[in-house]
Design an enzyme around this catalytic site. Structure first.
Site, PDB file in Angstrom:
ATOM      1  N   ASN A 108      49.609  79.926   5.705  1.00 51.08           N
ATOM      2  CA  ASN A 108      50.687  80.425   4.858  1.00 51.08           C
ATOM      3  C   ASN A 108      51.912  80.657   5.733  1.00 51.08           C
ATOM      4  O   ASN A 108      51.792  81.207   6.829  1.00 51.08           O
ATOM      5  CB  ASN A 108      50.281  81.743   4.189  1.00 51.08           C
ATOM      6  N   HIS A 137      48.341  81.692  12.174  1.00 48.20           N
ATOM      7  CA  HIS A 137      46.892  81.517  12.188  1.00 48.20           C
ATOM      8  C   HIS A 137      46.518  80.528  11.089  1.00 48.20           C
ATOM      9  O   HIS A 137      47.308  80.261  10.186  1.00 48.20           O
ATOM     10  CB  HIS A 137      46.154  82.851  12.015  1.00 48.20           C
TER      11      HIS A 137
END
Length: 85
Positions: free
Chosen positions: A58, A71
């Protein structure tokens, strides 16, 4: 790890170097995308996700980013279906 994962298998890959998101990481290390996908494939294999998996990141508030360091999630363990929009 999440206390209530969304999928039977939900792993997270995080580089050691701090970057806010995928764009910041790519600007510093353009070849990193291939490394991330290779690492995610290794995690999927280790998790036994032979039926398939999803790699997800995201970026920014509109992209659903709530933790502001880059991440990648490796999701699987069931049919993930199509992405909803």
């Amino acid at each position: 790890p999440r206390t209530h994962p969304w999928h039977p298998s939900h792993s997270r890959l995080r580089p050691r170097a701090p970057h806010a998101d995928l764009g910041a990481r790519a600007a510093m290390h353009p070849a990193y995308g291939g490394e991330v996908h290779a690492a995610a494939a290794t995690v999927a294999e280790q998790e036994g996700l032979s039926g398939g998996h999803r790699i997800l990141t995201n970026t920014g508030p509109d992209g659903g980013q709530t933790v502001f360091h880059f991440h990648v999630h490796v999701l699987g363990g069931r049919n993930l279906g199509a992405l909803a929009g």
